[in-house]
Design a protein around this motif. Sequence first.
Motif, PDB file in Angstrom:
ATOM      1  N   MET A  48       8.311   9.827  10.920  1.00  0.00           N
ATOM      2  CA  MET A  48       9.133   8.944  10.111  1.00  0.00           C
ATOM      3  C   MET A  48       8.372   8.651   8.820  1.00  0.00           C
ATOM      4  SD  MET A  48      10.553   5.121  11.002  1.00  0.00           S
ATOM      5  CE  MET A  48      12.261   5.414  11.387  1.00  0.00           C
ATOM      6  N   ASN A  49       9.006   8.875   7.686  1.00  0.00           N
ATOM      7  CA  ASN A  49       8.422   8.608   6.388  1.00  0.00           C
ATOM      8  C   ASN A  49       8.657   7.144   6.039  1.00  0.00           C
ATOM      9  OD1 ASN A  49       7.269   8.909   3.909  1.00  0.00           O
ATOM     10  ND2 ASN A  49       8.879  10.172   3.059  1.00  0.00           N
ATOM     11  N   LEU A  50       7.604   6.405   5.672  1.00  0.00           N
ATOM     12  CA  LEU A  50       7.721   4.965   5.471  1.00  0.00           C
ATOM     13  C   LEU A  50       7.307   4.482   4.074  1.00  0.00           C
ATOM     14  CD1 LEU A  50       6.226   3.871   8.883  1.00  0.00           C
ATOM     15  CD2 LEU A  50       8.634   3.978   8.259  1.00  0.00           C
ATOM     16  N   PRO A  51       7.618   5.203   3.017  1.00  0.00           N
ATOM     17  CA  PRO A  51       7.146   4.756   1.698  1.00  0.00           C
ATOM     18  C   PRO A  51       7.847   3.509   1.171  1.00  0.00           C
ATOM     19  CG  PRO A  51       8.596   6.615   1.426  1.00  0.00           C
ATOM     20  CD  PRO A  51       8.385   6.432   2.924  1.00  0.00           C
ATOM     21  N   GLU A  52       9.035   3.208   1.632  1.00  0.00           N
ATOM     22  CA  GLU A  52       9.821   2.106   1.074  1.00  0.00           C
ATOM     23  C   GLU A  52       9.797   0.830   1.912  1.00  0.00           C
ATOM     24  OE1 GLU A  52      11.194   2.379  -1.938  1.00  0.00           O
ATOM     25  OE2 GLU A  52      10.379   4.402  -2.016  1.00  0.00           O
ATOM     26  N   VAL A  53       9.003   0.793   2.946  1.00  0.00           N
ATOM     27  CA  VAL A  53       8.982  -0.393   3.801  1.00  0.00           C
ATOM     28  C   VAL A  53       7.982  -1.418   3.288  1.00  0.00           C
ATOM     29  CG1 VAL A  53       9.683   0.890   5.851  1.00  0.00           C
ATOM     30  CG2 VAL A  53       7.258   0.485   5.418  1.00  0.00           C
ATOM     31  N   THR A  54       8.177  -2.639   3.692  1.00  0.00           N
ATOM     32  CA  THR A  54       7.244  -3.720   3.421  1.00  0.00           C
ATOM     33  C   THR A  54       6.553  -4.045   4.732  1.00  0.00           C
ATOM     34  OG1 THR A  54       8.675  -4.613   1.700  1.00  0.00           O
ATOM     35  CG2 THR A  54       7.029  -6.099   2.627  1.00  0.00           C
ATOM     36  N   ASP A  93       9.008  -4.063   7.765  1.00  0.00           N
ATOM     37  CA  ASP A  93      10.310  -4.699   7.565  1.00  0.00           C
ATOM     38  C   ASP A  93      11.168  -3.805   6.672  1.00  0.00           C
ATOM     39  OD1 ASP A  93       9.835  -7.029   9.000  1.00  0.00           O
ATOM     40  OD2 ASP A  93       9.063  -8.106   7.273  1.00  0.00           O
ATOM     41  N   GLY A  94      12.455  -4.048   6.713  1.00  0.00           N
ATOM     42  CA  GLY A  94      13.354  -3.365   5.790  1.00  0.00           C
ATOM     43  C   GLY A  94      14.024  -2.125   6.333  1.00  0.00           C
ATOM     44  N   LEU A  95      13.869  -1.872   7.614  1.00  0.00           N
ATOM     45  CA  LEU A  95      14.543  -0.718   8.214  1.00  0.00           C
ATOM     46  C   LEU A  95      15.867  -1.164   8.823  1.00  0.00           C
ATOM     47  CD1 LEU A  95      11.436   0.886   9.904  1.00  0.00           C
ATOM     48  CD2 LEU A  95      12.619   1.698   7.867  1.00  0.00           C
ATOM     49  N   PRO A  96      16.823  -0.255   8.922  1.00  0.00           N
ATOM     50  CA  PRO A  96      18.117  -0.620   9.505  1.00  0.00           C
ATOM     51  C   PRO A  96      17.969  -1.121  10.948  1.00  0.00           C
ATOM     52  CG  PRO A  96      18.228   1.546   8.468  1.00  0.00           C
ATOM     53  CD  PRO A  96      16.790   1.144   8.469  1.00  0.00           C
ATOM     54  N   ALA A  97      18.847  -2.019  11.329  1.00  0.00           N
ATOM     55  CA  ALA A  97      18.846  -2.532  12.702  1.00  0.00           C
ATOM     56  C   ALA A  97      18.940  -1.387  13.693  1.00  0.00           C
ATOM     57  CB  ALA A  97      20.014  -3.495  12.901  1.00  0.00           C
ATOM     58  N   GLY A  98      18.176  -1.469  14.740  1.00  0.00           N
ATOM     59  CA  GLY A  98      18.189  -0.435  15.760  1.00  0.00           C
ATOM     60  C   GLY A  98      17.212   0.698  15.511  1.00  0.00           C
ATOM     61  N   SER A  99      16.574   0.702  14.323  1.00  0.00           N
ATOM     62  CA  SER A  99      15.574   1.725  14.016  1.00  0.00           C
ATOM     63  C   SER A  99      14.318   1.479  14.831  1.00  0.00           C
ATOM     64  CB  SER A  99      15.189   1.680  12.534  1.00  0.00           C
ATOM     65  OG  SER A  99      16.263   2.015  11.713  1.00  0.00           O
ATOM     66  N   PRO A 100      13.535   2.526  15.072  1.00  0.00           N
ATOM     67  CA  PRO A 100      12.238   2.304  15.704  1.00  0.00           C
ATOM     68  C   PRO A 100      11.417   1.331  14.859  1.00  0.00           C
ATOM     69  CG  PRO A 100      12.737   4.640  15.635  1.00  0.00           C
ATOM     70  CD  PRO A 100      13.776   3.942  14.804  1.00  0.00           C
ATOM     71  N   VAL A 101      10.541   0.567  15.509  1.00  0.00           N
ATOM     72  CA  VAL A 101       9.725  -0.434  14.819  1.00  0.00           C
ATOM     73  C   VAL A 101       8.324   0.143  14.591  1.00  0.00           C
ATOM     74  CG1 VAL A 101       8.758  -2.755  14.956  1.00  0.00           C
ATOM     75  CG2 VAL A 101      11.043  -2.293  15.878  1.00  0.00           C
ATOM     76  N   PRO A 102       7.961   0.390  13.320  1.00  0.00           N
ATOM     77  CA  PRO A 102       6.623   0.892  13.015  1.00  0.00           C
ATOM     78  C   PRO A 102       5.591  -0.234  13.080  1.00  0.00           C
ATOM     79  CG  PRO A 102       8.205   1.501  11.303  1.00  0.00           C
ATOM     80  CD  PRO A 102       8.839   0.456  12.155  1.00  0.00           C
ATOM     81  N   VAL A 103       4.440   0.068  13.680  1.00  0.00           N
ATOM     82  CA  VAL A 103       3.344  -0.877  13.810  1.00  0.00           C
ATOM     83  C   VAL A 103       2.070  -0.148  13.386  1.00  0.00           C
ATOM     84  CG1 VAL A 103       2.036  -2.310  15.439  1.00  0.00           C
ATOM     85  CG2 VAL A 103       4.498  -2.026  15.740  1.00  0.00           C
ATOM     86  N   ARG A 104       1.207  -0.854  12.622  1.00  0.00           N
ATOM     87  CA  ARG A 104      -0.054  -0.243  12.187  1.00  0.00           C
ATOM     88  C   ARG A 104      -1.186  -1.256  12.246  1.00  0.00           C
ATOM     89  NH1 ARG A 104       0.585   0.306   5.584  1.00  0.00           N
ATOM     90  NH2 ARG A 104       0.344  -1.919   5.137  1.00  0.00           N
ATOM     91  N   ASP A 105      -2.396  -0.756  12.158  1.00  0.00           N
ATOM     92  CA  ASP A 105      -3.608  -1.571  12.131  1.00  0.00           C
ATOM     93  C   ASP A 105      -3.825  -2.025  10.688  1.00  0.00           C
ATOM     94  OD1 ASP A 105      -6.214  -2.576  12.107  1.00  0.00           O
ATOM     95  OD2 ASP A 105      -7.002  -0.973  13.374  1.00  0.00           O
ATOM     96  N   SER A 106      -3.902  -3.329  10.449  1.00  0.00           N
ATOM     97  CA  SER A 106      -4.040  -3.834   9.087  1.00  0.00           C
ATOM     98  C   SER A 106      -5.364  -3.427   8.439  1.00  0.00           C
ATOM     99  CB  SER A 106      -3.896  -5.355   9.055  1.00  0.00           C
ATOM    100  OG  SER A 106      -4.955  -5.964   9.757  1.00  0.00           O
ATOM    101  N   LYS A 107      -6.366  -3.089   9.250  1.00  0.00           N
ATOM    102  CA  LYS A 107      -7.650  -2.654   8.691  1.00  0.00           C
ATOM    103  C   LYS A 107      -7.572  -1.235   8.136  1.00  0.00           C
ATOM    104  CE  LYS A 107     -10.120  -3.257  12.399  1.00  0.00           C
ATOM    105  NZ  LYS A 107      -9.159  -3.638  13.410  1.00  0.00           N
ATOM    106  N   HIS A 108      -6.565  -0.477   8.559  1.00  0.00           N
ATOM    107  CA  HIS A 108      -6.420   0.915   8.145  1.00  0.00           C
ATOM    108  C   HIS A 108      -4.993   1.169   7.667  1.00  0.00           C
ATOM    109  CE1 HIS A 108     -10.339   1.686   9.877  1.00  0.00           C
ATOM    110  NE2 HIS A 108      -9.930   1.077  10.978  1.00  0.00           N
ATOM    111  N   PRO A 109      -4.592   0.553   6.556  1.00  0.00           N
ATOM    112  CA  PRO A 109      -3.196   0.657   6.119  1.00  0.00           C
ATOM    113  C   PRO A 109      -2.736   2.075   5.786  1.00  0.00           C
ATOM    114  CG  PRO A 109      -4.528  -0.391   4.436  1.00  0.00           C
ATOM    115  CD  PRO A 109      -5.390  -0.260   5.651  1.00  0.00           C
ATOM    116  N   ASP A 110      -3.668   2.961   5.464  1.00  0.00           N
ATOM    117  CA  ASP A 110      -3.286   4.342   5.174  1.00  0.00           C
ATOM    118  C   ASP A 110      -3.393   5.236   6.399  1.00  0.00           C
ATOM    119  OD1 ASP A 110      -2.722   3.817   2.480  1.00  0.00           O
ATOM    120  OD2 ASP A 110      -4.848   3.995   1.957  1.00  0.00           O
ATOM    121  N   GLY A 111      -3.774   4.643   7.515  1.00  0.00           N
ATOM    122  CA  GLY A 111      -3.915   5.404   8.747  1.00  0.00           C
ATOM    123  C   GLY A 111      -2.588   5.595   9.447  1.00  0.00           C
TER     124      GLY A 111
END
Length: 65
Positions: free
Chosen positions: A1-7, A25-43
């Motif tokens: 999933m490409n996530l360039p436009e999310v907050t 945030d900012g994905l359509p309802a029902g979309s998978p929920v992306p989660v990341r490590d705040s220490k590695h935002p580009d990871g």
Amino acid sequence: MNLPEVTWRKSTHSGGQGECLEIADGLPAGSPVPVRDSKHPDGPHLLFPAPAWAAFIASVKAARN
């Protein structure tokens, strides 16, 4: 999933210890929920099915009560 436009946002319960997860945030309802490590935002990020994420959040809220 490409996530360039999310907050990305941290939990309001983040203790500022640098050990936080962020969710997208900012994905359509029902979309998978992306989660990341705040220490590695580009990871990498993990994708959770929306129903599984909702169940997780509900269980965390129920445990606080």
